[in-house]
Scaffold this motif. Structure first.
Motif, PDB file in Angstrom:
ATOM      1  N   GLN A  15       0.648  -1.388  -0.239  1.00 17.72           N
ATOM      2  CA  GLN A  15      -0.179   0.077   0.134  1.00 17.72           C
ATOM      3  C   GLN A  15       0.916   1.320  -0.233  1.00 17.72           C
ATOM      4  O   GLN A  15       2.425   1.234   0.435  1.00 17.72           O
ATOM      5  CB  GLN A  15      -0.923   0.216   1.828  1.00 17.72           C
ATOM      6  N   PRO A  16      -0.027   2.503  -0.759  1.00 20.33           N
ATOM      7  CA  PRO A  16       1.066   3.464  -0.680  1.00 20.33           C
ATOM      8  C   PRO A  16       1.296   4.152   0.935  1.00 20.33           C
ATOM      9  O   PRO A  16       1.047   4.974   1.574  1.00 20.33           O
ATOM     10  CB  PRO A  16       0.389   4.491  -1.710  1.00 20.33           C
ATOM     11  N   TRP A  17       2.291   3.139   2.194  1.00 19.76           N
ATOM     12  CA  TRP A  17       1.612   4.402   3.690  1.00 19.76           C
ATOM     13  C   TRP A  17       2.349   5.121   3.449  1.00 19.76           C
ATOM     14  O   TRP A  17       1.575   5.645   4.635  1.00 19.76           O
ATOM     15  CB  TRP A  17       3.098   2.453   3.980  1.00 19.76           C
ATOM     16  N   ARG A  18       2.769   5.864   3.134  1.00 22.38           N
ATOM     17  CA  ARG A  18       4.120   7.151   3.810  1.00 22.38           C
ATOM     18  C   ARG A  18       2.358   8.031   2.755  1.00 22.38           C
ATOM     19  O   ARG A  18       2.178   8.855   4.858  1.00 22.38           O
ATOM     20  CB  ARG A  18       4.937   7.769   2.640  1.00 22.38           C
TER      21      ARG A  18
END
Lengths: 267, 473
Positions: A15-18
């Motif tokens: 997932q695009p965690w940032r």
């Protein structure tokens, strides 16, 4: 050299965690601010929660010759520490707890060999002589916390105090999820032995555990009516007792000797 | 120090920041060791010395076992390790229980004996760290691993703060290899760790403490007879409470470890979606059940010596598992019930090997619900303070009271119903997969919204810092 018996590695979901984390921080902060504004709009303000840790902190302030107030909500709400200090010459320590039996605290003070001060004890017979149950447990828990409080609990309390003094929605009694759920107007089953709802917020508490009625409750209005009605099932009006206590407080300044005062109120 | 406390928030922020700012791997390990002892000592500083003495002894004995080639002396060193660890556990945890039962047994024989009450504090997490430490000497004895040369590394493996006081029971063999080389910083791993910590706290603070604990406490502390609905709901509330409390702690521990670059195994895998009891114990407190399987059930003979012996072994292992949870006969009955469930299931499997209809989806659901109901009946003994309470509640559950009270409000009934239904839906839909796989499939806005919801609910539920149930075990 270690013999590796495990090369286990947890998978991390892709997932695009940032970006997600940044959005979570921003939205959560905005929600918290909105909730704080809403709480203040309906009359809540920052106040300390009257926790066992706050009680333990007050108990630690006790000196061998201190004047200490113990008992139930009457002693908690009705004692003006400034006035008592002027009259007695020393500032009392407030150890009364609303909805509790004073006996466990009295017992604890009696067992404290270093203590030889004055105890002012408010007695409501049905509370003071309660055989057990929540009234006794409330007081026992506070006494136990004083004797067994860990370093971590003390540190958490020290961190919580400045937060609670500035953030209104940290009011445990009325604004936590549990308290809000209890406010839902859902009818109960006929005959169910469900305790009556207690009235909402009407006091603030400070570091000395002084309880002060909020302005919205001190003046006639919807909140005051709700508070009065909420307690009516459990207690009868106490106008005559307030007069009695007022007389008693006026007589205190002239005294010099240490004595135990017991104020008797009718249930 | 509780995960759900402000002290831990500050402590964790300081430790994680300092940890990732350090270049030296040795320095980071030293920092973690000091932090772990502060984490433990913040509860009761003298017991940190007890933790260290257990660790140092097992470190020494591990080396002696590995060095010794002759079976006799190897056995002696192992027996010393097991005896010292279990004696310490026995003294602190079971001392008064043993004395009371000794007194009771003497009284049956007409001898009046008044034992002194041992006024001892139970060191928090002793059951967990004793097993952490014991796994080291047992694995060296079994030849599964070699001893470490570093006392610091072993002390860190035993005391690593995320899993120190309430599990998962991380074996030295799983942790020590991770101390060989420093983990590289990874944003994804770190943030996933934070999300897991949020989930764990949400389970504990919101679902267990706020939504379920009050109802469970009301029902189990009520002195009179209860109607069937309230009795069942109280037990169902406790079933949910203990799951969210303990699984929440485990998820927090896994998340905190991930933030520091360490990998801990799952301790729960959707246990209320279990079909049968062996399946339940493959999903509930996995680190304890595998510990008991590897170090007790298999050495006792496991299922290698026939069905009857296997059934006996299961009951013995679950008896000890019950006792591990607490020094009371109610825990023993809980363990024996589970042992009996497992034994009966094994017996049934002997007669139903050819049955194919049991594999159908609806049959599985039915068996799953039956498993859940029997697990709930066992929870009665786990939660009840004595047999009188358990008996009163069981009578209530099966409508055996002529007149009985209803004490739960409609709000509490709705809370229990909604949370339990949500739990079932989540666990049954995830039972064949993992949380990581499920999250990877979700759209990012769903992940964001779920994280915001959980964080918001935790903030709204602040102040409710009850200790985790498993701290007392």
């Amino acid at each position: 050299m270690h013999s590796s018996t495990s090369n286990f590695e947890r998978p991390i979901p892709a997932q695009p965690w940032r970006g997600i984390a940044v959005l979570v921080v921003i939205v959560t902060l905005l929600c918290a601010i909105a909730w704080e504004v809403r709480c203040r709009t309906v009359g809540y303000g920052p106040t300390l929660n009257d926790t066992e840790d706050l009680w333990a902190q007050a108990r630690r302030r006790l000196k061998p010759g201190s004047v200490v107030i113990i008992g139930d909500s009457r002693a908690w709400f009705d004692s003006d520490l400034d006035e008592l200090e002027r009259g007695l010459g020393s500032r009392p320590v407030q150890l009364a707890q609303p909805g509790s039996c004073a006996f466990p605290v009295l017992e604890d003070l009696a067992n404290d060999e270093a203590f030889h001060g004055t105890i002012v004890c408010s007695i409501v017979p049905r509370m003071f002589f309660a055989p057990g149950g929540p009234l006794v447990e409330n007081a026992r828990k506070a006494v136990k916390r004083f004797h067994t409080q860990t370093l971590a609990q003390r540190a958490s309390h020290l961190l919580a105090v400045p937060l609670e003094e500035h953030v209104a929605f940290l009011k445990e009694r009325d604004l936590t999820t549990e308290a809000l759920l209890k406010e839902l107007p859902i009818p109960n089953r006929p005959g169910a032995l469900v305790p009556p709802r207690t009235p909402p917020y009407f006091q603030t508490v400070d570091r000395e555990r002084r309880a002060r009625m909020t302005a919205s409750c001190a003046h006639p209005g919807r909140l005051q009516t709700r508070v009065k009605m909420g307690w009516a099932r459990l207690f009868t009006p106490r106008h005559h007792q307030i007069t009695f206590r007022g007389r008693w407080l006026r007589s205190v300044p002239g005294r010099r000797s240490k004595r135990v005062f017991a104020t008797r109120t009718r249930p | 120090m509780l995960f759900n406390s402000l002290t831990f928030v500050v402590f964790f922020a300081v430790v994680v920041s300092a940890y990732w700012m350090m270049d030296s791997w040795r320095g980071r390990k030293n920092l973690l060791l000091i932090a772990s002892y502060i984490f433990y000592g913040a509860w009761n500083p003298p017991f940190a010395a007890l933790l260290f003495s257990t660790t140092a002894l097992d470190f020494y004995l591990g080396r002696r076992i590995a060095k010794e080639q002759r079976p006799g002396p190897r056995n002696v060193w192992l027996v010393i390790s097991v005896a010292v660890n279990l004696s310490m556990l026995g003294f602190f945890k079971y001392g008064n229980f043993l004395l009371e039962n000794f007194q009771w047994a003497l009284a049956r024989g007409g001898i009046t004996y008044q034992p002194p009450h041992l006024d001892v504090f139970l060191p928090i997490g002793i059951s967990f760290y004793t097993f952490h430490s014991l796994s080291y000497t047992l694995d060296i004895y079994r030849g599964v691993m070699q001893p470490t040369r570093s006392l610091r590394d072993f002390a860190l493996a035993v005391s690593f703060f995320p899993q120190l006081v309430a599990g998962p029971i991380v074996r030295a063999g799983d942790f020590l290899p991770q101390l060989e080389a420093p983990p590289k910083p990874q944003t994804g791993r770190f943030l996933w760790g934070l999300l897991l910590m949020t989930l764990g706290l949400f389970e504990k603070v919101v679902l267990a403490d706020t939504m379920l604990a009050g109802s469970a406490d009301s029902v189990f502390s009520y002195g009179g007879p209860l109607v069937a609905l309230d009795s069942w709901l109280g037990v169902i509330a406790f079933a949910g409470q203990i799951f969210f409390d303990f699984a929440g702690y485990s998820i927090c521990a896994i998340g905190a470890a991930l933030c520091l670059g360490f990998h801990l195994k799952d301790n729960f895998r959707f246990p209320y979606a279990a079909v049968g009891f062996s399946d339940f114990w493959r999903r509930w407190h996995i680190s304890l059940s595998t510990f008991l399987r590897d170090y007790l059930y298999i050495p006792l003979g496991g299922n290698r010596l026939g069905a009857a012996r296997a059934m006996t072994n299961l009951i013995v292992v679950m008896f000890i598992g019950g006792l591990w949870h607490g020094a009371a006969w109610t825990f023993v009955v809980w363990g024996l019930l589970h042992g009996s469930y497992l034994a009966i299931e094994r017996l049934l499997k002997v007669f139903t090997t050819e049955v194919t209809w049991a594999e159908g989806f609806y049959v599985k659901i039915l068996i799953g619900l039956g498993t859940y109901a029997l697990v709930c009946i066992a929870w009665v003994f786990f939660r009840a303070s004595d047999f009188a309470t358990a008996s009163r509640l069981l009578h209530g559950m099966f409508g055996a009271h002529a007149t009985a009270d209803a004490i739960l409000s409609t709000r509490e009934i709705l809370q229990i119903g909604i949370v339990t239904l949500g739990m079932f839906i989540a666990q049954w839909s995830l039972r064949e997969t993992s949380m990581e796989a499920a999250v990877a499939r979700l759209p990012r806005w769903v992940v964001t919204a779920a994280w915001v919801f959980m964080a918001g609910a935790i903030i709204l539920t602040q102040g409710n810092s009850n200790a985790f149930i498993y701290f007392q075990f």
